[in-house]
Design a protein around this motif. Structure first.
Motif, PDB file in Angstrom:
ATOM      1  N   THR A 155       0.806  -1.221   0.000  1.00  0.00           N
ATOM      2  CA  THR A 155       0.000   0.000   0.000  1.00  0.00           C
ATOM      3  C   THR A 155       0.837   1.269   0.000  1.00  0.00           C
ATOM      4  OG1 THR A 155      -0.112  -0.360   2.387  1.00  0.00           O
ATOM      5  CG2 THR A 155      -2.050  -0.964   1.098  1.00  0.00           C
ATOM      6  N   VAL A 158       6.057   2.757  -3.063  1.00  0.00           N
ATOM      7  CA  VAL A 158       6.686   1.795  -3.972  1.00  0.00           C
ATOM      8  C   VAL A 158       5.714   0.652  -4.259  1.00  0.00           C
ATOM      9  CG1 VAL A 158       8.698   0.334  -4.372  1.00  0.00           C
ATOM     10  CG2 VAL A 158       8.939   2.389  -2.964  1.00  0.00           C
ATOM     11  N   THR A 243      13.891  -4.064  -0.478  1.00  0.00           N
ATOM     12  CA  THR A 243      14.497  -2.735  -0.618  1.00  0.00           C
ATOM     13  C   THR A 243      15.179  -2.291   0.669  1.00  0.00           C
ATOM     14  OG1 THR A 243      12.383  -1.755   0.012  1.00  0.00           O
ATOM     15  CG2 THR A 243      12.859  -1.914  -2.351  1.00  0.00           C
ATOM     16  N   GLY A 264      17.040   0.948  -5.478  1.00  0.00           N
ATOM     17  CA  GLY A 264      16.256   1.558  -6.552  1.00  0.00           C
ATOM     18  C   GLY A 264      17.094   2.587  -7.310  1.00  0.00           C
ATOM     19  N   THR A 307       1.172   5.683   4.765  1.00  0.00           N
ATOM     20  CA  THR A 307       0.897   6.059   3.386  1.00  0.00           C
ATOM     21  C   THR A 307      -0.059   5.076   2.718  1.00  0.00           C
ATOM     22  OG1 THR A 307       2.823   4.825   2.667  1.00  0.00           O
ATOM     23  CG2 THR A 307       3.132   7.176   3.038  1.00  0.00           C
TER      24      THR A 307
END
Ligand SMILES: NC(=O)c1ccc[n+]([C@@H]2O[C@H](COP(=O)([O-])OP(=O)(O)OC[C@H]3O[C@@H](n4cnc5c(N)ncnc54)[C@H](OP(=O)(O)O)[C@@H]3O)[C@@H](O)[C@H]2O)c1
Length: 315
Positions: A155, A158, A243, A264, A307
């Motif tokens: 969600t 990214v 990540t 990234g 977020t």
């Protein structure tokens, strides 16, 4: 120009007036229209990176942007004054130039792509780091038709890109999402299974639903001790991307799992490809909220609070 910048090593970033930056001989100067928030910006704004990375003060916060080209230096053949563009300033030290500013002028650290007219400045500013990191993560686990891919943190900024990119390759996407708006969003982006991580044990739930393990894991949340049990949900011979540098690549290789610690890395080609997909309507850019530039501190607080897609500053 107005900019959100650190003025000294021991203070947090604040909105300040700085001289308009000159065009670097090998650079491009851009009038910024919008900039999006990433986790890196929160660390930078609160001076948490000062001891880790060289800073040159004033240090302007922010990496992603969209805007209009104002001046062009040498070596930029395909860029003209007046072009609508979007891009990224890499975080290679020393940190100095950032995008939470009315004007950005940068050379070697600038990654730039044209903004298609059908893509808004707000959408374009949300793409660079999150979209590229999602693309790199999905590429790392190279899902194909029929593969089951668990996306943890689906969600977030990214995650909302990763869900779409994995689903479009034919994978069955299992997304973490709280029941309600979060679940509705990830399903609209292509997830076919969800786990409400706030009300259910993720590991136990996935074990029950996928007793033979999942084919791939993309993890945007777990690090340290929390990562191992989630990585164990991938069957032997599967694929993992994280990540957060959480994967012990050699240990996972011992059971045939190909693990990648993704850094990234936005490039012109990735940005152009993502923007083309948005223009074509095959990729959406979920925007949780926009904030005016004067509200930048509220925008950072909103990001920290949680977020659902991207948060964008309208400069
Ligand atoms: N290596 C790189 O180059 C690179 C680049 C970009 C990002 N990153 C990292 O990648 C991660 C994701 O970035 P982002 O921008 O997407 O961050 P983000 O927008 O903050 O997204 C994180 C998402 O994970 C959700 N979440 C929190 N705890 C969870 C849990 N236990 N299980 C499942 N979901 C959970 C959050 O939901 P709630 O808000 O509801 O808690 C949020 O939606 C961050 O750690 C970031 O630092 C790394």
């Amino acid at each position: 120009m107005k900019a959100f910048a650190l003025l000294a090593p021991d203070s947090h970033a604040a909105l300040v007036d700085l001289p308009d930056p000159a065009l670097a001989s090998d650079g491009v100067r851009i009038r910024v229209a919008a900039a999006s928030i990433n986790g890196f910006d929160v660390f930078e704004a609160t001076a948490n990176l000062v001891r880790m990375m060289e800073h040159r003060f004033p240090t302007v916060v922010g990496r992603d942007f969209s805007g209009v080209v104002d001046a062009v230096g040498e070596g930029w053949e395909d860029v003209e004054v007046g072009d609508e563009v979007f891009g990224f300033i890499s975080s290679q030290p020393p940190l100095e130039v950032g995008t939470f500013a009315e004007i950005v002028s940068e050379g070697p650290r600038l990654v730039l792509a044209g903004k298609p007219p059908a893509v808004s400045f707000i959408e374009a500013a949300a793409i660079p780091l999150a979209g590229s990191t999602a693309l790199d993560s999905v590429d790392a686990v190279h899902p194909g038709p029929g593969d089951s891919v668990l996306i943890v943190g689906a969600t977030g900024g990214v995650g909302v890109f990763a869900v779409q990119l994995a689903a479009q390759r034919g994978a069955t996407v299992i997304a973490t999402a709280k029941t309600g708006d979060e679940e509705a969003l990830v399903r609209s982006l292509g997830a076919t299974d969800t786990v409400d991580y706030a009300n259910a044990d993720l590991v136990a739930t996935i074990r029950e639903r996928y007793p033979n393990g999942v084919d791939a894991l993309i993890d945007f949340v777990n690090r340290g001790d929390a990562f191992g049990p989630v990585a164990d949900l991938v069957h032997d011979g599967g694929r993992i991307a994280t990540t957060l540098g959480a994967a012990d690549v050699d240990a996972l290789a011992a059971r045939g799992v190909k693990a990648t610690n993704v850094g990234g890395s936005p490039t012109h080609d990735k940005l152009a490809m993502l923007a083309e997909a948005v223009e074509a309507g095959t990729l959406t850019v979920p925007i949780q909220q926009t904030f005016a530039f004067d509200e930048v501190e509220d925008a950072l607080a909103a990001f920290t609070a949680g977020t659902l897609g991207k948060i964008v500053l309208v400069i």
